[in-house]
Design a protein around this motif. Structure first.
Motif, PDB file in Angstrom:
ATOM      1  N   LEU A  14    -110.438  15.881 -10.746  1.00 46.97           N
ATOM      2  CA  LEU A  14    -108.994  15.660 -10.820  1.00 46.97           C
ATOM      3  C   LEU A  14    -108.271  16.924 -11.292  1.00 46.97           C
ATOM      4  O   LEU A  14    -107.256  17.304 -10.726  1.00 46.97           O
ATOM      5  N   MET A  18    -105.564  18.894  -9.128  1.00 47.99           N
ATOM      6  CA  MET A  18    -104.215  19.102  -9.669  1.00 47.99           C
ATOM      7  C   MET A  18    -103.829  20.575  -9.602  1.00 47.99           C
ATOM      8  O   MET A  18    -102.675  20.914  -9.353  1.00 47.99           O
ATOM      9  N   ASP A  23     -99.443  17.935  -8.104  1.00 47.43           N
ATOM     10  CA  ASP A  23     -98.883  16.596  -8.046  1.00 47.43           C
ATOM     11  C   ASP A  23    -100.034  15.594  -8.175  1.00 47.43           C
ATOM     12  O   ASP A  23    -101.007  15.674  -7.409  1.00 47.43           O
ATOM     13  N   ILE A  24     -99.924  14.669  -9.110  1.00 46.77           N
ATOM     14  CA  ILE A  24    -101.010  13.730  -9.384  1.00 46.77           C
ATOM     15  C   ILE A  24    -101.306  12.837  -8.185  1.00 46.77           C
ATOM     16  O   ILE A  24    -102.466  12.560  -7.882  1.00 46.77           O
ATOM     17  N   ASP A  25    -100.261  12.387  -7.477  1.00 51.54           N
ATOM     18  CA  ASP A  25    -100.479  11.516  -6.324  1.00 51.54           C
ATOM     19  C   ASP A  25    -101.204  12.252  -5.200  1.00 51.54           C
ATOM     20  O   ASP A  25    -102.148  11.723  -4.609  1.00 51.54           O
ATOM     21  N   ASN A  28    -104.876  12.836  -6.204  1.00 51.05           N
ATOM     22  CA  ASN A  28    -105.698  11.636  -5.990  1.00 51.05           C
ATOM     23  C   ASN A  28    -105.932  11.384  -4.507  1.00 51.05           C
ATOM     24  O   ASN A  28    -107.030  10.970  -4.111  1.00 51.05           O
TER      25      ASN A  28
END
Length: 151
Positions: A14, A18, A23-25, A28
């Motif tokens: 992760l 990142m 952006d976290i979305d 993922n």
């Protein structure tokens, strides 16, 4: 063996994802895409290691960027919003008319926002300050609200 590696991958990568996407979305999303890709090719993948996983992550990031650019171009070309319900079509046609007769900047901001882009992303795509994107969206929402109040 590969199942255990892939099960731990979201937590392990992760931070790396990142650093690529900011952006976290999106991070993922590319991790999930990488896991699916590796899982589908598990018969051909003999040596699964961190370097290979990071390589696949980078490839998925490139795919994500390409799809976003393609979707952005389609949105900016002004394809009308469509729906099956007749009454909704009428309202959407009027909405399209409001949007199409607006300032091109306001129109582009509205279409990108409706497509799910954040104001920061819209500002980057259009090369404008984030505050301008927010203001443009506020302006076009007011125009739409005034039109809806006429009904």
């Amino acid at each position: 063996m590969i199942e255990q590696y892939l099960a731990k991958a979201p937590k392990r990568f992760l931070g790396y994802a990142m650093s690529l996407t900011k952006d976290i979305d999106d991070a993922n999303d590319i991790i999930q895409e990488a896991i699916i890709s590796i899982w589908r090719s598990r018969d051909r993948t003999n040596d699964l290691n961190d370097g290979y996983f990071k390589y696949v992550l980078k490839q998925k990031l490139v795919d994500l960027i390409r799809s976003q650019k393609k979707n952005t171009q389609l949105l900016l070309e002004g394809e009308p919003i469509s729906h099956n319900d007749a009454l909704t079509k009428m309202y959407l046609a009027e909405l399209d008319q409001i949007v199409d007769t607006s300032n091109p900047l306001h129109r582009d901001v509205f279409r990108l926002n409706m497509a799910g882009y954040k104001f920061r992303e819209i500002a980057e795509i259009l090369g404008i300050p984030e505050g301008t994107a927010v203001g443009s969206m506020r302006y076009i929402r007011i125009r739409i609200k005034i039109k809806l109040l006429e009904y």
